[in-house]
Design an enzyme around this catalytic site. Structure first.
Site, PDB file in Angstrom:
ATOM      1  N   LYS A  79       0.870  -1.189   0.000  1.00 22.93           N
ATOM      2  CA  LYS A  79       0.000   0.000   0.000  1.00 22.93           C
ATOM      3  C   LYS A  79       0.900   1.230   0.000  1.00 22.93           C
ATOM      4  O   LYS A  79       1.941   1.246   0.691  1.00 22.93           O
ATOM      5  CB  LYS A  79      -0.872  -0.042   1.244  1.00 22.93           C
ATOM      6  N   SER A 154      -9.648   1.951   3.137  1.00 29.39           N
ATOM      7  CA  SER A 154      -8.800   2.737   2.271  1.00 29.39           C
ATOM      8  C   SER A 154      -7.811   1.904   1.471  1.00 29.39           C
ATOM      9  O   SER A 154      -7.175   2.418   0.548  1.00 29.39           O
ATOM     10  CB  SER A 154      -8.042   3.772   3.086  1.00 29.39           C
ATOM     11  N   SER A 178      -9.934  -0.564   7.285  1.00 32.41           N
ATOM     12  CA  SER A 178      -9.379  -0.417   5.932  1.00 32.41           C
ATOM     13  C   SER A 178      -8.686  -1.628   5.354  1.00 32.41           C
ATOM     14  O   SER A 178      -8.276  -1.582   4.193  1.00 32.41           O
ATOM     15  CB  SER A 178      -8.408   0.771   5.916  1.00 32.41           C
TER      16      SER A 178
END
Lengths: 486, 478, 95
Positions: A79, A154, A178
């Site tokens: 990420k 997210s 997330s």
């Protein structure tokens, strides 16, 4: 054994060991797929073929030289919230559009030490604020199962990339769900460990007391392998737990006979979509078949999770994001009249609307006269929620329920109403507030074929048991083996 | 003016003598090239996190014990949020509601020998900000973060001082103490010891405090005096002119001697304090507390009492000699080298002190070291030289004319004449020329005897033993 | 509890974010709902409850006082918008 795009990490390790495939071949394969599907899914922010193949070659050379590392040569995508020395790290934001990290996060270093090869940086909601990956400066990420739907957020890119076979595994972060919610929306297994298990050093901070790093994969078995590499005490992080390194795969094979599953009545009420309730019920039947018993528990204060979270997270974020001021790195406005103007324009231009909203909320709840009513009160509610869980664990071993009240929704259907968006997080937030470990694994589909995730919330430091529970479920079912046709 | 009472409180920022910074492993050494001692934590890079330095904690505890304060064995770090270029995170890590040290007091001595107890509110740990330069670049300011993260102990007094003199006495006493304890080097030019002074005035007898203004960043005692004096005058004038004092942060301009309110940084700054989630509570264990207690040096107050009882010094003298580690050490070295304690004390507080002040030197810089002074005093005690002659010897040593006391005495022929034969001879000579004085003395004027003794002293070039001369003259005139 | 546009301007100033009048209106509307949500918390009686910030009772770990960093100025200033002679440059600050 032979190897394909959707081989698990465990299978990939074996294929590498058996010399069925090399690290360079793996990296090339996934990079090609990433390139091909990037225009459709937009899962990646940064790819660097040269860097990746260099790493892969080193892994192959190491293997030839007899170097042992548990995940040597296995590709991993991160990420874009994890700093990697020499890689652009954007956090999904214009603020860091051109920021090249000068050091690496401890989690990335741990995974590199385990031999993993970095495929690239994954798209995400800006500064990890969002539940749909609709707030990224670099565009939305599409759900590989249905590109008109969100992948969740997210860590949208982290979920979409694994689901679409652009990488066998990825890292995400989880502050309010997330990792778990995108795992559900994309039919994956994702885990948020106990707060303090993974080091936060080198992970761009959103809400410091809630953020945790965790893995995405197709199976619980894979998550165990990944977590074992990621986790560990770090002297660079004062909130890192000082305990010996753990092998999270040790208990996977345990039978579930005698397992007591707590079902909070608050997780099974009106707000849950019927298709989800049905899938979860059927999954619970499987668990009972495997030897578990279920018991109703109550978490009376858990309903305050959402407001408490929406005080604590923005408050901490508003402070964490103050360092983005255009002085030492990051976006600086092209024109300004003086220092004050430089600050205000750089930050107004660098941050997107959702980030600005949360900074304003956070600034407000901390401001003079409101601290007691909001931040302090939220802190007290955290304790009440933690005590609810403590009581629950007196009669059960793990708590379960649906990961989210709704399945993957259409783009734009919620982004106009932040409250609607925030209510998506209603089941996941409590584990961030208390610091307990929590995971999601696939457990079925709703009437529209949308994926449903079962959330397991464990007691502190109980990751090995949770992974065992999910693994046994995955031995008895095949929801997790489905892949989108993309 | 007599109707106004001045109320003063001090906040002192002391840089602690740790090798590395409070939250990072960067060096705290002064004077490095800009931004060469600033790592990812100090630069507030994304993802960087603070890690606590044990040295800062130990020094804070040491200070707390030295002032008889309560050590909060569980204290919390908080974020103080505001924007400034030399504050890279956009917040300063400090302590707010629960500081590590609470209460305590420091006793100060004023000119007239009167002591006053200054109560302290608290002392807490925090990080220093970086530095900005405003003159080096045309339209820009330059930011250097070497200093960012240096550990500070912020020491806050209750508003109990009532004059600039008291404020300075406190500041000096605190300055001595932190150096004594070796927790701060006290180098004011380098910014290791910075005082903010809160000043307000109120009519005598009023209970409520007036509105205070804060004079920031005073780094010399001289400036402190000037700044407070000006500020007090200014506030009184304002009030007498019918205006209200606005709370403000104020800077002292050494060139003009005036204090002036800063451009309003932010109307009543809202710092939005909250506990820093990156730092769990700081716990000072019983073990650490005991270890630091056991390692404490003898504190000034205890030393003062001991000087008084062990060496028979007056409380006043004992206090002056025990306040400063270097002075106390000098004193005891001199006494241990064999000189009379009271005489050493007199010389230190008299001649030595005057010479040091004259040349703005600290005792560590004295050209006459403790052993040398001890020798000098010993030569007075054993009658080799008189007290008066000793002053000449002292000056010779001070100016570096000679290295040893005996060398000076021999070289200048200053040895006291104590041989009765020689003395009698001189006395006889003087008496032969002092008919008038002898007559006065016989008539009952004691002063005349002193006059004769004086003449004998003068005739001997000051070297005659005055006590013996006195005896001889008296005997001869009896 | 609702925020006036002055409140929003004040907070935006504290947060050093430039907001246009249109921004203010937009933010005002969006924040209404959120604050309604947050206000639900106020009803709970939390007297005598200790706030919690970290799940497992952590205490601050202490590191040895040792210099462990060396100079990496060049690397660390690579992302800087403006530097000169080793300093980070910002518009001139007037005290």
């Amino acid at each position: 054994m032979s190897w394909n795009t959707f081989s698990t990490v465990a299978e990939t390790v074996k294929a590498l060991d058996d010399k069925k495939v090399s690290a360079v071949e793996l990296a090339t394969h996934y990079l090609d797929r990433a390139d091909a599907l990037q225009p459709i899914l937009n899962a990646y922010v940064t790819l660097d073929r040269e860097k990746t193949l260099t790493e892969a070659k080193v892994a192959d050379d190491n293997r030839a030289a007899g170097v042992a590392a548990p995940l040597l040569g296995v590709p991993i995508a991160h990420k874009d919230i994890y700093l990697i020395d020499g890689w652009r790290t954007t956090c999904g934001s214009r603020m860091l559009e051109n920021f090249v990290a000068p050091y690496s996060s401890t989690v990335v270093r741990n995974m590199s030490a385990a031999g993993m090869v970095t495929l690239g940086k994954l798209n995400m909601d800006e500064f990890a604020m969002g539940s749909s990956n609709e707030t990224s400066y670099f565009g939305t990420v599409k759900n590989p199962w249905d590109t008109s739907r969100v992948p969740g957020g997210s860590s949208g890119g982290s979920a979409a990339s694994v689901a679409a076979g652009l990488t066998p595994a990825s890292t995400g972060t989880d502050t309010g769900g997330s990792i778990r919610q995108p795992a559900m929306f994309c039919n994956l297994t994702g885990l948020k460990p106990t707060y303090g298990i993974c080091s936060r050093f080198g992970i761009i901070a959103f809400a410091s007391s809630l953020d945790q790093a965790g893995p995405f994969a197709q199976t619980a078995e894979d998550c165990a392998l990944l977590l074992s590499a990621m986790a560990g005490f770090d002297t660079n992080d004062a909130t890192s737990l000082d305990r010996p390194k753990e092998n999270y795969s040790l208990d996977l094979a345990k039978r579930l006979t005698g397992l007591r599953i707590g079902l909070p009545k608050e997780f099974f009420g009106e707000g849950v979509a019927p298709g989800i309730a049905k899938a979860v019920d059927e999954a619970l039947a499987v668990y009972r078949k495997l030897g578990a018993t279920t018991v109703e528990v109550s978490l009376p204060n858990v309903k305050y999770s959402v407001p408490a979270y929406y005080v604590v997270a923005p408050a901490e974020a508003s402070s964490n994001l103050s360092r983005f001021d255009g002085v030492r790195y990051g976006h600086r406005a092209a024109e300004y009249t003086d220092l004050m103007d430089m600050y205000k324009r750089s930050r107004a231009e660098g941050f997107g609307a959702e980030v600005k909203r949360r900074i304003l909320i956070g600034t407000y709840v901390l401001s003079h006269g409101y601290y007691d009513a909001y931040y302090l009160q939220a802190g007290k509610l955290r304790r009440l929620i933690a005590e609810d869980f403590k009581r629950a664990y007196e009669v059960c071993d793990v708590v379960m329920g649906p990961t989210a009240p709704e399945t993957a929704f259409q783009f734009g259907s919620k982004s106009d109403d932040p409250v609607k968006m925030y209510l998506n997080d209603i089941f996941t937030i409590c584990a961030n507030l208390t610091g307990q470990p929590a995971m999601s694994h696939p457990c079925g589909v709703d009437e529209n074929g949308q994926h449903v995730g079962m959330q397991i919330i464990g007691n502190y430091l109980d990751e090995a048991r949770m992974l065992n529970v999910a693994h046994q479920f995955q031995l008895a079912t095949d929801w997790h083996t489905c892949h989108p046709s993309i | 003016m007599a109707q106004w009472e001045v109320v003063i409180g001090l906040e002192t920022h002391t840089q602690l003598t740790t090798a590395s910074k409070i939250f990072s492993g960067s060096s705290t050494a002064f004077g490095a090239a800009p931004n060469t001692q600033a790592n990812v934590v100090d630069l507030a890079m994304p993802g960087a996190l603070p890690v606590m330095n044990i040295g800062a904690v130990e020094r804070a505890v040491k200070f707390g014990l030295a002032i008889g304060a309560k050590i909060n064995q569980r204290s919390i770090f908080a974020r103080k949020n505001y924007f400034y270029p030399d504050l890279p995170k956009g917040y300063q890590i400090s302590q707010f509601e629960t500081p590590i040290v609470v209460g305590g007091s420091i006793t100060i001595m004023l000119d007239d020998g009167v002591t006053k107890v200054v109560e302290l509110t608290r002392a807490h740990l925090e990080e220093d900000a970086g530095k900005s330069v405003h003159e080096q670049f045309d339209n820009e300011s330059g930011v250097d973060l070497n200093r960012a993260g240096t550990p500070l102990l912020e020491i806050v007094t209750e508003p109990v001082m009532r004059s600039a003199k008291e404020a300075i006495a406190y500041a000096k006493t605190l300055h001595n103490l932190v150096r004594y304890l070796d927790i701060c080097d006290g180098n004011m030019q380098e910014g290791s010891f910075r005082c903010d002074v809160n000043v307000s005035v109120r009519p005598f007898g009023q209970n409520e405090f007036g509105t205070r203004r804060e004079i920031k960043n005073l780094n010399s005692f001289k400036f402190m005096q000037q700044a407070i004096d000006f500020e007090v005058q200014w506030q009184i004038a304002e009030i007498e002119d019918g205006r209200k004092i606005q709370q403000a942060t104020v800077l002292f301009n050494p060139d003009t001697g005036e204090t002036k309110a800063m451009r309003s940084k932010e109307d009543a700054m809202d710092y939005r304090y909250f506990p820093d989630p990156d730092l769990p509570p700081l716990v000072v264990s019983d073990e650490m507390l005991a270890r630091i207690k056991a390692g404490m040096p003898e504190l000034p107050e205890a030393k003062c009492a001991r000087f008084s009882s062990q060496y028979g010094l007056s409380r006043y003298d004992a206090m002056l000699l025990s306040q400063d580690g270097a002075t106390a050490s000098y004193f005891e070295t001199a006494v241990n080298a064999g000189a009379d304690a009271k005489l050493v004390a007199n010389w230190m507080l008299g001649e030595l002190s005057a010479a040091l002040n004259r040349e703005d030197k600290r005792i560590e810089q004295s050209p006459v070291n403790a052993v040398r002074l001890s020798n000098l005093v010993a030569r007075i005690s054993d009658g080799t030289i008189s007290h008066k002659i000793a002053k000449t010897v002292f000056e010779a040593l001070w100016s570096g004319e000679a290295a040893s006391v005996d060398n000076v005495i021999d070289a200048k022929g200053l040895k006291q004449i104590s041989d009765s034969g020689a003395l009698e001879k001189i006395v006889d000579e003087v008496l032969a020329n002092s008919a008038a004085q002898i007559a006065d003395y016989k008539a009952g004027k004691e002063k005349a005897l002193m006059s004769i003794v004086g003449m004998v002293m003068k005739s001997s070039g000051g070297k005659a033993n005055p006590a013996q001369v006195n005896d001889i003259v008296r005997r001869k005139l009896a | 509890m609702s925020l006036s546009s002055q409140d929003i301007e004040r907070i935006a100033h504290l947060a050093r974010i430039r907001v246009t009048p249109a921004d203010v209106l937009d933010v005002q509307a969006k924040l209404e709902g959120i604050f309604k949500l947050i206000d639900e918390m106020q009803a709970v009686n939390t007297q005598g409850i200790e706030p919690m910030s970290h799940g497992l009772d952590m205490v601050l770990r202490l590191r040895d006082d040792a210099v462990t960093e060396t100079n990496h100025r060049e690397k660390y200033q690579k992302n800087a918008p403006q530097t000169a002679e080793g300093y980070f440059l910002v518009p001139k600050v007037i005290e």
